[in-house]
Design an enzyme around this catalytic site. Sequence first.
Site, PDB file in Angstrom:
ATOM      1  N   LEU A 137     -19.940 -67.704 -51.017  1.00 29.48           N
ATOM      2  CA  LEU A 137     -19.041 -68.826 -51.238  1.00 29.48           C
ATOM      3  C   LEU A 137     -18.274 -68.543 -52.522  1.00 29.48           C
ATOM      4  O   LEU A 137     -18.826 -67.942 -53.460  1.00 29.48           O
ATOM      5  CB  LEU A 137     -19.815 -70.138 -51.389  1.00 29.48           C
ATOM      6  CG  LEU A 137     -20.582 -70.651 -50.160  1.00 29.48           C
ATOM      7  CD1 LEU A 137     -21.305 -71.945 -50.512  1.00 29.48           C
ATOM      8  CD2 LEU A 137     -19.653 -70.872 -48.975  1.00 29.48           C
ATOM      9  N   ASP A 138     -17.018 -68.963 -52.583  1.00 33.18           N
ATOM     10  CA  ASP A 138     -16.243 -68.787 -53.807  1.00 33.18           C
ATOM     11  C   ASP A 138     -16.925 -69.517 -54.966  1.00 33.18           C
ATOM     12  O   ASP A 138     -17.695 -70.466 -54.757  1.00 33.18           O
ATOM     13  CB  ASP A 138     -14.830 -69.337 -53.627  1.00 33.18           C
ATOM     14  CG  ASP A 138     -14.040 -68.585 -52.566  1.00 33.18           C
ATOM     15  OD1 ASP A 138     -14.389 -67.423 -52.294  1.00 33.18           O
ATOM     16  OD2 ASP A 138     -13.094 -69.168 -52.011  1.00 33.18           O
ATOM     17  N   LYS A 139     -16.621 -69.102 -56.166  1.00 28.56           N
ATOM     18  CA  LYS A 139     -17.233 -69.667 -57.368  1.00 28.56           C
ATOM     19  C   LYS A 139     -17.225 -71.199 -57.355  1.00 28.56           C
ATOM     20  O   LYS A 139     -18.231 -71.840 -57.671  1.00 28.56           O
ATOM     21  CB  LYS A 139     -16.498 -69.149 -58.610  1.00 28.56           C
ATOM     22  CG  LYS A 139     -16.966 -69.771 -59.917  1.00 28.56           C
ATOM     23  CD  LYS A 139     -16.096 -69.317 -61.072  1.00 28.56           C
ATOM     24  CE  LYS A 139     -16.503 -70.023 -62.360  1.00 28.56           C
ATOM     25  NZ  LYS A 139     -15.618 -69.664 -63.503  1.00 28.56           N
TER      26      LYS A 139
END
Length: 319
Positions: A137-139
């Site tokens: 998942l993105d940051k």
Amino acid sequence: MSVQIVMSVEVPYDEGNKRFDQVAARLFPDFSRSRLQQWIKDGQLTVNGQVMRGRDKLTGGETLDLRAEQEAEGDWQAEDMDLDIVYEDDDILVINKPADLVVHPAAGNYTGTLLNGLLHHCPELVNIPRAGIVHRLDKDTTGLMVVAKTLQAQNHLVGQLQDRSMGREYEAVVQGHMTGGGKVDAPIGRHGTQRTKMSVSPTGKEAVTHYRVLHKFPSHTYIRCKLETGRTHQIRVHLSHIGYPLVGDATYAARQRLTKGIGPELRDLLANFPRQALHARELTLVHPRSGEIMTWEVELPDDFIELLNTLADDQERGE
């Protein structure tokens, strides 16, 4: 630190006159083809105790012996971290990832990542590629992620991602008033000039996102997205591509679109929302050992709920 893998299997006679590496892939389905081929080259996967080439033909009846040592994959440091563990057993770990947490170490982020926290919680993950992380998942995207605790589980989960049997559903708030749901089928590749970004490109990899409307606000829409593929930044890129970028997405939304009648509270919240409004709400997979279909769902984080409540209050004020 390493893990010893010791396995033996007899080659069925109907596998005769077939390549060693192809037979091995069928008889050791818990491991990837590339890993098996490397073990064959290294002499750790043998035929009747003899080292053979992957392209050599078998006759059937031989014994394949696997005596491999799985070494630690990286020089990563374990760090004590407060992980929100939704589910855990001997094979998998399901995490509810918060915002502002990088998943994997990279340039500029060698510590303080989810991977560092996973190694502290489960030290044996050092022997699994990417510490068992099979999707990211993105940051600043929140929500559900699954982590494999064994090589066999990792190979099984990667297979589910590849054959699209793993279900991943997200909720998001986008700029603009959608008229209804739909599907975005547009290939995604690395941006031509900005290498940290992705973009829709005819030379990119296939990418398909399904979306449906949960609630319409005057100038925003609350939606649910289902991934058919899993490209980097896929939902963010696709929704921006069709003209409905995510609230708070500094990378793929050119500017915040605000209607004239918007109230000051909502205006202030939208101007300062710290991240893309995207949450991995639901995860469905086949358990790699039991074969059971399992589903998890996690509630929206507080900032996402505040955004929805403020949008609803503003809508009610304007009616």
